[in-house]
Motif scaffolding. Structure first.
Motif, PDB file in Angstrom:
ATOM      1  N   LYS A  31       0.776  -1.330   0.034  1.00  0.00           N
ATOM      2  CA  LYS A  31      -0.047  -0.007   0.156  1.00  0.00           C
ATOM      3  C   LYS A  31       0.881   1.425  -0.172  1.00  0.00           C
ATOM      4  O   LYS A  31       0.708   2.089  -0.950  1.00  0.00           O
ATOM      5  CB  LYS A  31      -0.994  -0.049   1.579  1.00  0.00           C
ATOM      6  CG  LYS A  31      -1.811   1.050   1.308  1.00  0.00           C
ATOM      7  CD  LYS A  31      -3.085   0.723   0.487  1.00  0.00           C
ATOM      8  CE  LYS A  31      -3.928   1.922   0.476  1.00  0.00           C
ATOM      9  NZ  LYS A  31      -3.846   2.959   1.432  1.00  0.00           N
ATOM     10  N   GLU A  35       1.295   4.122  -2.860  1.00  0.00           N
ATOM     11  CA  GLU A  35       0.982   5.684  -2.479  1.00  0.00           C
ATOM     12  C   GLU A  35       2.308   6.634  -3.059  1.00  0.00           C
ATOM     13  O   GLU A  35       2.117   7.429  -3.583  1.00  0.00           O
ATOM     14  CB  GLU A  35       0.596   5.843  -1.397  1.00  0.00           C
ATOM     15  CG  GLU A  35      -0.583   5.116  -0.641  1.00  0.00           C
ATOM     16  CD  GLU A  35      -1.806   5.987  -0.465  1.00  0.00           C
ATOM     17  OE1 GLU A  35      -1.697   7.405  -0.640  1.00  0.00           O
ATOM     18  OE2 GLU A  35      -2.620   5.559   0.551  1.00  0.00           O
ATOM     19  N   ARG A 124      -1.208  10.494   9.887  1.00  0.00           N
ATOM     20  CA  ARG A 124      -2.557   9.686   9.186  1.00  0.00           C
ATOM     21  C   ARG A 124      -3.615  10.914   9.883  1.00  0.00           C
ATOM     22  O   ARG A 124      -4.498  11.148   8.966  1.00  0.00           O
ATOM     23  CB  ARG A 124      -2.479   8.444   9.723  1.00  0.00           C
ATOM     24  CG  ARG A 124      -3.860   7.791   9.247  1.00  0.00           C
ATOM     25  CD  ARG A 124      -3.845   6.193   9.849  1.00  0.00           C
ATOM     26  NE  ARG A 124      -4.785   5.535   9.278  1.00  0.00           N
ATOM     27  CZ  ARG A 124      -5.111   4.160   9.924  1.00  0.00           C
ATOM     28  NH1 ARG A 124      -4.069   3.739  10.801  1.00  0.00           N
ATOM     29  NH2 ARG A 124      -6.069   3.708   9.668  1.00  0.00           N
ATOM     30  N   ASP A 127      -4.039  14.284   8.055  1.00  0.00           N
ATOM     31  CA  ASP A 127      -4.460  13.686   6.539  1.00  0.00           C
ATOM     32  C   ASP A 127      -6.055  13.722   6.442  1.00  0.00           C
ATOM     33  O   ASP A 127      -6.676  14.266   5.839  1.00  0.00           O
ATOM     34  CB  ASP A 127      -3.766  12.610   6.010  1.00  0.00           C
ATOM     35  CG  ASP A 127      -4.045  12.438   4.631  1.00  0.00           C
ATOM     36  OD1 ASP A 127      -4.340  13.367   4.026  1.00  0.00           O
ATOM     37  OD2 ASP A 127      -3.780  11.101   3.964  1.00  0.00           O
ATOM     38  N   TRP A 128      -6.492  12.965   7.570  1.00  0.00           N
ATOM     39  CA  TRP A 128      -7.835  12.980   7.701  1.00  0.00           C
ATOM     40  C   TRP A 128      -8.545  13.987   7.987  1.00  0.00           C
ATOM     41  O   TRP A 128      -9.822  14.438   7.496  1.00  0.00           O
ATOM     42  CB  TRP A 128      -8.247  11.727   9.060  1.00  0.00           C
ATOM     43  CG  TRP A 128      -9.744  11.511   8.931  1.00  0.00           C
ATOM     44  CD1 TRP A 128     -10.509  12.281   9.855  1.00  0.00           C
ATOM     45  CD2 TRP A 128     -10.642  10.509   8.602  1.00  0.00           C
ATOM     46  NE1 TRP A 128     -11.810  11.897   9.627  1.00  0.00           N
ATOM     47  CE2 TRP A 128     -11.987  10.804   8.750  1.00  0.00           C
ATOM     48  CE3 TRP A 128     -10.232   9.537   7.630  1.00  0.00           C
ATOM     49  CZ2 TRP A 128     -12.964   9.961   8.636  1.00  0.00           C
ATOM     50  CZ3 TRP A 128     -11.352   8.570   7.273  1.00  0.00           C
ATOM     51  CH2 TRP A 128     -12.684   8.923   8.004  1.00  0.00           C
ATOM     52  N   SER A 155      -0.125   8.454   4.470  1.00  0.00           N
ATOM     53  CA  SER A 155      -0.274   9.835   4.580  1.00  0.00           C
ATOM     54  C   SER A 155       0.864  10.867   4.560  1.00  0.00           C
ATOM     55  O   SER A 155       0.690  11.952   4.177  1.00  0.00           O
ATOM     56  CB  SER A 155      -1.150  10.213   5.893  1.00  0.00           C
ATOM     57  OG  SER A 155      -2.468   9.576   6.105  1.00  0.00           O
ATOM     58  N   ARG A 158       1.074  13.044   1.473  1.00  0.00           N
ATOM     59  CA  ARG A 158      -0.083  14.072   1.416  1.00  0.00           C
ATOM     60  C   ARG A 158      -0.026  15.049   2.413  1.00  0.00           C
ATOM     61  O   ARG A 158      -0.577  16.156   2.318  1.00  0.00           O
ATOM     62  CB  ARG A 158      -1.446  13.559   1.467  1.00  0.00           C
ATOM     63  CG  ARG A 158      -1.987  12.808   0.239  1.00  0.00           C
ATOM     64  CD  ARG A 158      -3.490  12.182   0.300  1.00  0.00           C
ATOM     65  NE  ARG A 158      -3.499  11.112   1.403  1.00  0.00           N
ATOM     66  CZ  ARG A 158      -3.071   9.888   1.263  1.00  0.00           C
ATOM     67  NH1 ARG A 158      -2.951   9.210  -0.144  1.00  0.00           N
ATOM     68  NH2 ARG A 158      -3.377   9.121   2.209  1.00  0.00           N
TER      69      ARG A 158
ATOM     70  N   GLY B 225      -9.935  15.452   4.977  1.00  0.00           N
ATOM     71  CA  GLY B 225      -8.774  15.318   4.155  1.00  0.00           C
ATOM     72  C   GLY B 225      -8.889  14.074   3.230  1.00  0.00           C
ATOM     73  O   GLY B 225      -9.769  13.636   2.629  1.00  0.00           O
ATOM     74  N   ALA B 227      -7.051  10.785   4.068  1.00  0.00           N
ATOM     75  CA  ALA B 227      -6.776   9.566   4.569  1.00  0.00           C
ATOM     76  C   ALA B 227      -7.845   8.577   4.506  1.00  0.00           C
ATOM     77  O   ALA B 227      -8.910   9.105   4.358  1.00  0.00           O
ATOM     78  CB  ALA B 227      -6.387   9.810   6.125  1.00  0.00           C
TER      79      ALA B 227
END
Lengths: 250, 250
Positions: A31, A35, A124, A127-128, A155, A158, B225, B227
């Protein structure tokens, strides 16, 4: 197949000293490698099982990434993961450029976060919650540590970061500076502004006094039970959740 | 000093099979051992450095806990922690008694949480948010795993748990059952009831279909975002934070 020299080079990147010397770091597992291949990071070498390479040729070919096919055993010997049956990428680190908070932006400041797992989790979470910039004190864990990269679950591609004297940034800023303390204002009723800094402190000692002087609003997550504290990653998530909730409600 | 047999017995408790066979588990490190000595758990043996024993004699003497003085090297040989310069306790497990939700109570249901670190973190979060009961599917990690105990930072002494068929519990309940999904109602605007269950699902697969059918309200943490997801421990904290916020505001 990996040469002895390649193996030695990759293994050297487990250590900060050699990451800095070579300007490169490791990204491991299917993963995360997928990315990073799709990000603006530059991959200098991809080590992959034949299966992973075939399935992801599209990602490597258009970037002309050098590829070495390796066995699972070699991947695990070269990398840091206990189990990795897919791939490992050697990626160039980025220049340490200053990041400025734009209007309407929430920027995270990490004041001496030492645990790589916590730092990865925080990336992470950032990023969320749409936080794009993270400023780290020099004493914060190295973001290029393989544990950080792995815990960030992609993450790190980003979110941008900068390492340096965070006091200097805060001193010059006219933005609101929220800091997480045990005796601050209740974040359930606090009306956060639409932009500013959120400062999270060290796992044991919290925010350092030299940073604390720039905090304009002390904030606290209310406690309903008896645990002494929350982990810093958990606290970051709860604070950003409350911040974004009040901004959205406006 | 630890005898060979004691060492062997303690080491066997690293494994679930022997924890079940002997009805005992390990608690390691200064803070956790101090907490367990002050709890209603029964300690069958304390292994401690001379220094820890002297400083904490008050905690062991009134319980008449059997004590062995050991070196740091022996503590680390017996236990699972990489570094432990204080103590290790062998503690009796508790009977697996059913737990019923009382009126006004939030009860956590863990549907197949596999990672011991996540389970320990969740116990600590439950303890912070005043959740006193955790119901676990049989497939959820063993709460007596040393990694769970360690990650809970002492909260295992204040939170009760039960392992069993959670479908049976939900089937018989008239309480609200909130479940964490990616397509549920936004928890920032949802009005949680004052009591009920919160179901958290597996790290990769979420809540199982056989549990999902009893969920009366699907809930979601809004994302700002990119994630893909939040760790299950982080999600548990954010959901409980929103739940307690709306209950407090009433």
């Amino acid at each position: 197949m990996l040469s002895k020299n390649q193996l030695k080079y990759i293994q050297s990147l487990h250590h900060k000293k050699y990451r800095q010397q070579h300007g490169a770091f490791l990204v491991e597992g299917a993963k995360s490698v997928q990315e990073v291949l799709q990000s603006d990071f530059q991959t200098e070498l991809l080590v992959a099982t034949e299966e992973f390479y075939k399935e992801n040729a599209r990602l490597t070919d258009h970037q002309r990434t050098p590829v070495e096919i390796a066995s699972v055993a070699d991947l695990q010997r070269a990398g840091t993961l206990e189990s990795n049956n897919a791939a490992l990428a050697v990626v160039k680190t980025k220049e340490n450029r200053p990041l400025l908070a734009e209007p309407g932006e929430i920027v995270l400041i990490l004041d001496d976060i030492r645990d790589p797992g916590n730092l990865g989790t925080i990336l992470r979470i950032a990023d969320w919650y749409g936080v794009r910039k993270v400023l780290c004190s020099e004493t914060t864990a190295d973001v290029y540590n393989p544990k950080v990269i792995s815990a960030s679950k992609g993450s790190f591609t980003r979110v941008s970061w900068w390492y340096g004297a965070i006091e200097g940034v805060l001193q010059q800023s006219e933005n609101a500076v929220y800091g997480a303390f045990l005796d601050g204002e209740d974040v359930h009723t606090l009306d956060f502004g639409s932009s500013g800094y959120l400062v999270m402190g060290n796992e044991s000692n919290g925010i350092r006094p030299e940073t604390e002087r720039y905090v304009t609003k002390r904030v606290t997550i209310p406690r309903y039970g008896d645990a002494e504290s929350l982990n810093v990653g958990i606290a970051t998530a709860v604070l950003l959740d409350n911040w974004q909730r009040t901004v959205t409600a406006k």
